[in-house]
Design a protein around this motif. Sequence first.
Motif, PDB file in Angstrom:
ATOM      1  N   PHE A   1      18.604  19.168   1.594  1.00  0.00           N
ATOM      2  CA  PHE A   1      17.524  19.348   0.874  1.00  0.00           C
ATOM      3  C   PHE A   1      17.209  17.967   0.286  1.00  0.00           C
ATOM      4  CE2 PHE A   1      21.655  17.993  -1.255  1.00  0.00           C
ATOM      5  CZ  PHE A   1      21.395  17.162  -2.353  1.00  0.00           C
ATOM      6  N   LEU A   2      16.002  17.849  -0.442  1.00  0.00           N
ATOM      7  CA  LEU A   2      15.311  16.693  -0.833  1.00  0.00           C
ATOM      8  C   LEU A   2      15.465  16.565  -2.432  1.00  0.00           C
ATOM      9  CD1 LEU A   2      12.273  16.933   1.247  1.00  0.00           C
ATOM     10  CD2 LEU A   2      14.202  15.462   1.516  1.00  0.00           C
ATOM     11  N   ALA A   3      15.891  15.400  -2.841  1.00  0.00           N
ATOM     12  CA  ALA A   3      15.995  15.178  -4.377  1.00  0.00           C
ATOM     13  C   ALA A   3      14.905  14.196  -4.659  1.00  0.00           C
ATOM     14  CB  ALA A   3      17.461  14.604  -4.593  1.00  0.00           C
ATOM     15  N   ASP A   4      14.767  14.216  -5.919  1.00  0.00           N
ATOM     16  CA  ASP A   4      13.706  13.319  -6.467  1.00  0.00           C
ATOM     17  C   ASP A   4      13.961  11.707  -6.314  1.00  0.00           C
ATOM     18  OD1 ASP A   4      11.949  15.417  -7.123  1.00  0.00           O
ATOM     19  OD2 ASP A   4      13.050  15.528  -9.054  1.00  0.00           O
ATOM     20  N   ASP A   5      15.321  11.608  -6.456  1.00  0.00           N
ATOM     21  CA  ASP A   5      15.786  10.178  -6.319  1.00  0.00           C
ATOM     22  C   ASP A   5      17.404  10.005  -6.248  1.00  0.00           C
ATOM     23  OD1 ASP A   5      17.197  10.532  -9.058  1.00  0.00           O
ATOM     24  OD2 ASP A   5      15.271  10.082 -10.050  1.00  0.00           O
TER      25      ASP A   5
ATOM     26  N   LEU B   1      29.438  17.191  -6.239  1.00  0.00           N
ATOM     27  CA  LEU B   1      30.533  18.355  -6.123  1.00  0.00           C
ATOM     28  C   LEU B   1      30.162  19.463  -6.313  1.00  0.00           C
ATOM     29  CD1 LEU B   1      32.950  16.219  -8.743  1.00  0.00           C
ATOM     30  CD2 LEU B   1      33.135  16.492  -6.196  1.00  0.00           C
ATOM     31  N   ARG B   2      28.854  19.940  -6.543  1.00  0.00           N
ATOM     32  CA  ARG B   2      28.491  21.312  -6.772  1.00  0.00           C
ATOM     33  C   ARG B   2      27.409  21.804  -5.726  1.00  0.00           C
ATOM     34  NH1 ARG B   2      23.687  21.045  -8.715  1.00  0.00           N
ATOM     35  NH2 ARG B   2      23.024  19.145 -10.148  1.00  0.00           N
ATOM     36  N   GLY B   3      26.884  20.804  -5.153  1.00  0.00           N
ATOM     37  CA  GLY B   3      25.630  21.248  -4.249  1.00  0.00           C
ATOM     38  C   GLY B   3      24.463  21.204  -4.569  1.00  0.00           C
ATOM     39  N   PRO B   4      23.358  21.463  -4.121  1.00  0.00           N
ATOM     40  CA  PRO B   4      21.969  21.447  -4.672  1.00  0.00           C
ATOM     41  C   PRO B   4      21.540  22.661  -5.662  1.00  0.00           C
ATOM     42  CG  PRO B   4      21.758  21.848  -2.392  1.00  0.00           C
ATOM     43  CD  PRO B   4      23.034  21.623  -2.835  1.00  0.00           C
ATOM     44  N   GLY B   5      22.245  23.738  -5.293  1.00  0.00           N
ATOM     45  CA  GLY B   5      22.078  25.163  -6.122  1.00  0.00           C
ATOM     46  C   GLY B   5      20.592  25.347  -6.377  1.00  0.00           C
ATOM     47  N   ALA B   6      20.088  26.039  -7.308  1.00  0.00           N
ATOM     48  CA  ALA B   6      18.714  26.239  -7.311  1.00  0.00           C
ATOM     49  C   ALA B   6      17.856  25.266  -7.695  1.00  0.00           C
ATOM     50  CB  ALA B   6      18.513  27.455  -8.399  1.00  0.00           C
ATOM     51  N   ALA B   7      18.419  24.131  -7.949  1.00  0.00           N
ATOM     52  CA  ALA B   7      17.458  23.146  -8.587  1.00  0.00           C
ATOM     53  C   ALA B   7      16.615  22.558  -7.531  1.00  0.00           C
ATOM     54  CB  ALA B   7      18.531  22.049  -9.203  1.00  0.00           C
ATOM     55  N   PHE B   8      17.245  22.530  -6.261  1.00  0.00           N
ATOM     56  CA  PHE B   8      16.356  22.098  -4.996  1.00  0.00           C
ATOM     57  C   PHE B   8      16.108  23.107  -3.775  1.00  0.00           C
ATOM     58  CE2 PHE B   8      18.755  18.503  -7.081  1.00  0.00           C
ATOM     59  CZ  PHE B   8      17.650  17.596  -7.418  1.00  0.00           C
ATOM     60  N   GLU B   9      15.078  22.951  -3.395  1.00  0.00           N
ATOM     61  CA  GLU B   9      14.948  23.831  -2.403  1.00  0.00           C
ATOM     62  C   GLU B   9      15.675  23.209  -0.891  1.00  0.00           C
ATOM     63  OE1 GLU B   9      11.162  25.368   0.830  1.00  0.00           O
ATOM     64  OE2 GLU B   9      10.755  24.745  -1.235  1.00  0.00           O
ATOM     65  N   SER B  10      16.467  24.052  -0.429  1.00  0.00           N
ATOM     66  CA  SER B  10      17.277  23.705   0.545  1.00  0.00           C
ATOM     67  C   SER B  10      17.126  24.483   1.985  1.00  0.00           C
ATOM     68  CB  SER B  10      18.755  23.559   0.242  1.00  0.00           C
ATOM     69  OG  SER B  10      19.161  24.950   0.013  1.00  0.00           O
ATOM     70  N   VAL B  11      17.745  23.945   2.908  1.00  0.00           N
ATOM     71  CA  VAL B  11      17.687  24.458   4.321  1.00  0.00           C
ATOM     72  C   VAL B  11      19.216  24.481   4.733  1.00  0.00           C
ATOM     73  CG1 VAL B  11      17.179  24.602   6.921  1.00  0.00           C
ATOM     74  CG2 VAL B  11      15.428  24.185   4.984  1.00  0.00           C
TER      75      VAL B  11
END
Length: 64
Positions: free
Chosen positions: A8-12, A21-31
């Motif tokens: 996933f890509l995070a803003d920073d 600890l929780r993964g990107p969840g729905a906050a970030f588009e992921s593959v």
Amino acid sequence: MAHDVLFFLADDDEAAAATRLRGPGAAFESVSCHFIDPDTAIAEWDMYFEEPSAEAPSSERLYA
């Protein structure tokens, strides 16, 4: 040993670190990718960055 990986890509860096600890969840588009062998993947990705190509590197080149 192969692993399942979620990219996933995070803003920073801070936003990325908050997912540790929780993964990107729905906050970030992921593959999600399955059965990634870290050693082989790193070598293959290095080759793509050096010389981008639509084709996968040959086994001979990958294991050289």
